[in-house]
Write a protein that holds these residues in place. Structure first.
Motif, short mmCIF file in Angstrom:
data_model
loop_
_atom_site.label_atom_id
_atom_site.label_comp_id
_atom_site.label_asym_id
_atom_site.label_seq_id
_atom_site.Cartn_x
_atom_site.Cartn_y
_atom_site.Cartn_z
N THR A 157 -16.29 35.35 -75.18
CA THR A 157 -16.61 36.75 -74.85
C THR A 157 -18.06 37.09 -75.20
O THR A 157 -18.45 38.24 -75.13
CB THR A 157 -15.68 37.70 -75.63
N TYR A 158 -18.83 36.08 -75.62
CA TYR A 158 -20.20 36.38 -76.04
C TYR A 158 -21.25 36.14 -74.96
O TYR A 158 -22.42 36.33 -75.18
CB TYR A 158 -20.57 35.63 -77.33
N LYS A 159 -20.81 35.69 -73.77
CA LYS A 159 -21.77 35.49 -72.68
C LYS A 159 -21.80 36.77 -71.83
O LYS A 159 -22.31 37.79 -72.25
CB LYS A 159 -21.39 34.25 -71.87
N PHE A 160 -21.18 36.71 -70.62
CA PHE A 160 -21.28 37.86 -69.72
C PHE A 160 -20.42 39.05 -70.16
O PHE A 160 -20.61 40.16 -69.65
CB PHE A 160 -20.93 37.44 -68.29
N ALA A 178 -19.38 25.27 -64.10
CA ALA A 178 -19.93 24.18 -64.90
C ALA A 178 -21.15 24.67 -65.68
O ALA A 178 -22.04 25.30 -65.10
CB ALA A 178 -20.32 23.03 -63.99
N TYR A 179 -21.18 24.36 -66.98
CA TYR A 179 -22.22 24.96 -67.83
C TYR A 179 -23.62 24.50 -67.44
O TYR A 179 -24.58 25.24 -67.62
CB TYR A 179 -21.95 24.64 -69.31
N ARG A 180 -23.77 23.29 -66.90
CA ARG A 180 -25.12 22.81 -66.59
C ARG A 180 -25.53 23.23 -65.17
O ARG A 180 -26.53 23.89 -64.98
CB ARG A 180 -25.17 21.29 -66.74
N GLY A 184 -28.29 35.08 -70.44
CA GLY A 184 -27.06 35.85 -70.59
C GLY A 184 -25.82 34.97 -70.60
O GLY A 184 -24.74 35.41 -71.00
N ASN A 185 -25.97 33.71 -70.18
CA ASN A 185 -24.81 32.83 -70.18
C ASN A 185 -24.75 31.95 -71.43
O ASN A 185 -23.91 31.06 -71.52
CB ASN A 185 -24.75 31.97 -68.92
N SER A 186 -25.64 32.20 -72.39
CA SER A 186 -25.43 31.63 -73.73
C SER A 186 -25.05 32.75 -74.69
O SER A 186 -24.16 32.60 -75.51
CB SER A 186 -26.69 30.92 -74.26
N LEU A 187 -25.78 33.87 -74.57
CA LEU A 187 -25.48 35.04 -75.42
C LEU A 187 -25.91 36.29 -74.67
O LEU A 187 -27.09 36.46 -74.36
CB LEU A 187 -26.25 34.93 -76.75
N CYS A 225 -15.40 30.21 -69.70
CA CYS A 225 -16.56 30.71 -70.47
C CYS A 225 -17.69 31.21 -69.58
O CYS A 225 -18.24 32.28 -69.82
CB CYS A 225 -17.12 29.59 -71.36
N HIS A 226 -18.05 30.41 -68.58
CA HIS A 226 -19.23 30.76 -67.76
C HIS A 226 -18.88 31.57 -66.53
O HIS A 226 -19.77 31.91 -65.75
CB HIS A 226 -19.99 29.49 -67.36
N SER A 227 -17.61 31.86 -66.30
CA SER A 227 -17.28 32.66 -65.12
C SER A 227 -16.86 34.07 -65.47
O SER A 227 -17.09 34.99 -64.69
CB SER A 227 -16.21 31.98 -64.27
N PHE A 240 -32.75 25.62 -72.23
CA PHE A 240 -33.00 24.24 -71.83
C PHE A 240 -31.69 23.48 -72.00
O PHE A 240 -30.99 23.66 -73.00
CB PHE A 240 -34.07 23.61 -72.73
N ARG A 241 -31.32 22.67 -71.02
CA ARG A 241 -30.17 21.79 -71.17
C ARG A 241 -30.57 20.37 -70.82
O ARG A 241 -31.24 20.15 -69.80
CB ARG A 241 -28.99 22.24 -70.29
N THR A 242 -30.19 19.46 -71.71
CA THR A 242 -30.54 18.05 -71.51
C THR A 242 -30.01 17.55 -70.17
O THR A 242 -28.97 18.01 -69.73
CB THR A 242 -29.93 17.20 -72.63
N VAL A 256 -33.87 23.59 -66.69
CA VAL A 256 -34.14 24.96 -67.13
C VAL A 256 -33.01 25.80 -66.54
O VAL A 256 -32.83 25.83 -65.32
CB VAL A 256 -35.49 25.49 -66.61
N ARG A 257 -32.26 26.45 -67.43
CA ARG A 257 -31.09 27.20 -66.96
C ARG A 257 -31.42 28.68 -67.00
O ARG A 257 -31.81 29.21 -68.04
CB ARG A 257 -29.92 26.87 -67.90
N LEU A 258 -31.25 29.34 -65.86
CA LEU A 258 -31.62 30.75 -65.74
C LEU A 258 -30.34 31.56 -65.54
O LEU A 258 -29.75 31.55 -64.45
CB LEU A 258 -32.59 30.92 -64.56
N HIS A 285 -17.90 18.22 -68.33
CA HIS A 285 -17.23 19.31 -69.02
C HIS A 285 -18.02 19.61 -70.29
O HIS A 285 -18.61 18.70 -70.89
CB HIS A 285 -15.80 18.88 -69.38
N PHE A 286 -18.02 20.87 -70.73
CA PHE A 286 -18.77 21.23 -71.94
C PHE A 286 -18.32 20.33 -73.10
O PHE A 286 -17.13 20.05 -73.24
CB PHE A 286 -18.53 22.70 -72.27
N PRO A 287 -19.26 19.87 -73.93
CA PRO A 287 -18.91 18.87 -74.96
C PRO A 287 -17.69 19.25 -75.80
O PRO A 287 -16.85 18.39 -76.09
CB PRO A 287 -20.18 18.80 -75.81
N1 LIG Z 1 -22.20 29.39 -78.56
C1 LIG Z 1 -23.50 29.06 -78.67
C2 LIG Z 1 -24.12 29.06 -79.91
C3 LIG Z 1 -25.44 28.69 -80.04
C4 LIG Z 1 -26.17 28.39 -78.92
C5 LIG Z 1 -25.61 28.37 -77.67
C6 LIG Z 1 -24.25 28.69 -77.55
C7 LIG Z 1 -23.59 28.62 -76.24
O1 LIG Z 1 -22.68 29.36 -75.99
C8 LIG Z 1 -24.05 27.62 -75.28
C9 LIG Z 1 -23.32 27.66 -73.99
N2 LIG Z 1 -21.90 27.49 -74.12
C10 LIG Z 1 -23.80 26.65 -72.99
O2 LIG Z 1 -23.19 26.53 -71.96
O3 LIG Z 1 -24.78 25.99 -73.17
#
Ligand SMILES: Nc1ccccc1C(=O)C[C@H](N)C(=O)O
Ligand SMILES: Cc1ncc(COP(=O)(O)O)c(C=O)c1O
Length: 411
Positions: free
Chosen positions: A236-239, A186-188, A44-47, A214-216, A379-381, A385-387, A134-136
């Motif tokens: 707005t596409y996560k939570f 933090a996204y990871r 839910g925190n990606s989509l 984004c993640h909060s 999966f995050r490098t 494993v992100r739940l 920080h997110f890339p």
């Molecule tokens: N927008 C995306 C499009 C494609 C795949 C993932 C995303 C994510 O939102 C990833 C997320 N921001 C993350 O923290 O990994």
């Protein structure tokens, strides 16, 4: 911090009892069902999952508004929607009074615009503080701005739990810093920063903040006005659940409006855009942060997400996010730790957002096997494993079952 639901479950029946006691359980029926073959959704925190109302209202919008009103729609209310829905999202979950929030563009674009607007308010300073984790997209935007404007980055020292802290900030904050730009969660690692304290420390040093929410947003309580945040952005596409690529939001505090100077001058950020005049003259207030034409179906989907959060109430949403992540942590301790997984998120729920990360060297293969088994994580490098458990559509039994599958896969 909000009180938490008791999340202790030592059997699947206990998890089912938590669902029965959950005051938000009925919101699950507002979402379209999981696809056949998917038993648990932990991303839910990606989509976020789609609300049925978004499908219904989108269809109605196309048939009645778009088909019915055609170009007239723009002068019959569409043009005002970015600010109106911005205000709705602000009231539902950002702790912001009206007139400071806009729904537009993507987080990347909004981050660029607010960062440049913040820098323009501190023209004598030369540094931007960000952190390595920080997110890339935020790092890249900062790196390009630094290159273009001849500024410097002050990298925040990393903390053990992947979070940004006041103590770490103290090491880099001085009179050269113009802007501190960090993620609230933090996204990871899922670390939840103390945004109030970090904002106050930044202000004491004469600098401004740009928070990435984004993640909060939709998982944590946010009080932008009370924390005296300068600028904030988020998706707005996560939570919030407005759908893939739904427009993002940006917040600019009212006290900065008379000196807002953003870099992407476009016709819709101009005063009287339909006069088509020469020269750029910013529209008043938050409208000046706008550039081009907003996605109206996207903005309307954000409205549905904001409405469902407003109806549930952020304190209850946060309490469930804490209870769900507590259950993930409990099960990770009892089932996954013996299989060699380590917790890669803060143990303290007050310092954790809406997701829990667990690490093991073969996390990529574990994620692939989970997807194969109908459990969707992220999966995050390099090894995480992100739940991510969305408070409104997720259930305690769903978490229980997903972690049980993960235990089997991890053996
Ligand atoms: N927008 C995306 C499009 C494609 C795949 C993932 C995303 C994510 O939102 C990833 C997320 N921001 C993350 O923290 O990994
Ligand atoms: C913290 C953070 N910032 C920014 C983004 C991305 O923004 P955009 O929607 O512009 O791709 C994400 C996720 O995609 C994110 O997690």
């Amino acid at each position: 911090m909000t009180s938490t639901l008791p999340a202790t479950a030592t059997s699947r029946e206990d998890a089912a009892a938590l669902d029965v006691a959950d005051p938000l359980a009925h919101f699950r029926d507002r979402y379209l069902p999981l696809a056949p073959g998917v038993t648990a959704y932990l991303d839910g925190n990606s989509l976020g999952r789609p609300l049925a109302a978004i499908a219904e209202r989108s269809d109605a919008f196309i048939r009645e508004q778009w088909a019915g009103r055609l170009i007239r729609g723009w002068s019959e209310g569409w043009m005002e929607l970015p600010e109106q829905v911005g205000d709705e999202l602000a009231a539902a979950t950002l702790g912001a009074a009206a007139g400071q929030t806009l729904i537009a563009d993507s987080t990347t674009i909004n981050f660029y615009k607010t960062l440049r607007a913040a820098l323009a308010l501190r023209p004598d300073r030369t540094r931007i503080v960000i952190d390595r984790d920080h997110f890339p997209t935020n790092r890249f935007v900062v790196e390009s701005v630094v290159r273009d404007l001849g500024l410097e980055i002050a990298w925040l020292p990393g903390s053990v739990d992947g979070g940004v802290t006041v103590d770490a900030l103290a090491e880099v904050l001085d009179e050269r810093v113009a802007v501190v730009a960090l993620s609230h969660v933090a996204y990871r690692s899922g670390h939840l920063a103390d945004a109030a304290a970090i904002t106050a420390a930044t202000h004491r040093a004469g600098a401004l903040v740009v928070w990435d929410l984004c993640h909060s947003v939709g998982a944590c309580e946010i009080e932008l006005d009370a924390w005296e945040v300068d600028f904030a952005v988020g998706c707005t596409y996560k939570f919030v659940g407005a759908g893939p690529g739904a427009p993002a939001f940006l917040y600019a505090a009212a006290r900065h409006h008379d000196r807002l100077d953003q870099p992407l001058w476009g016709w819709l950020g101009r005063a009287d855009p339909f006069e088509m005049e020469q020269g750029y003259r910013p529209a008043p207030g938050i409208r000046s942060m706008m550039s081009g034409t907003p996605s109206i179906p996207g903005v309307l989907a954000v409205r549905e997400g904001a409405r469902v959060i407003a109806e549930a109430g952020m304190p209850a949403v946060r309490a469930k996010a804490v209870a769900l992540t507590e259950l993930v942590v409990e099960l990770a301790d009892s089932w996954l730790a013996p299989e060699g997984f380590t917790l890669a998120s803060p143990r303290d729920p007050a310092r954790r957002g809406g997701h829990v990360s667990v690490a093991r060297a073969d996390a990529r293969q574990v994620c692939a096997a989970l997807v194969e088994a109908g459990v969707l994580p992220d999966f995050r490098t390099p090894d995480v494993v992100r739940l991510g458990v969305s408070p409104l559509p997720a259930s305690f039994v769903e978490v229980w079952d997903a972690l049980a599958v993960m235990r089997e896969i991890g053996r």
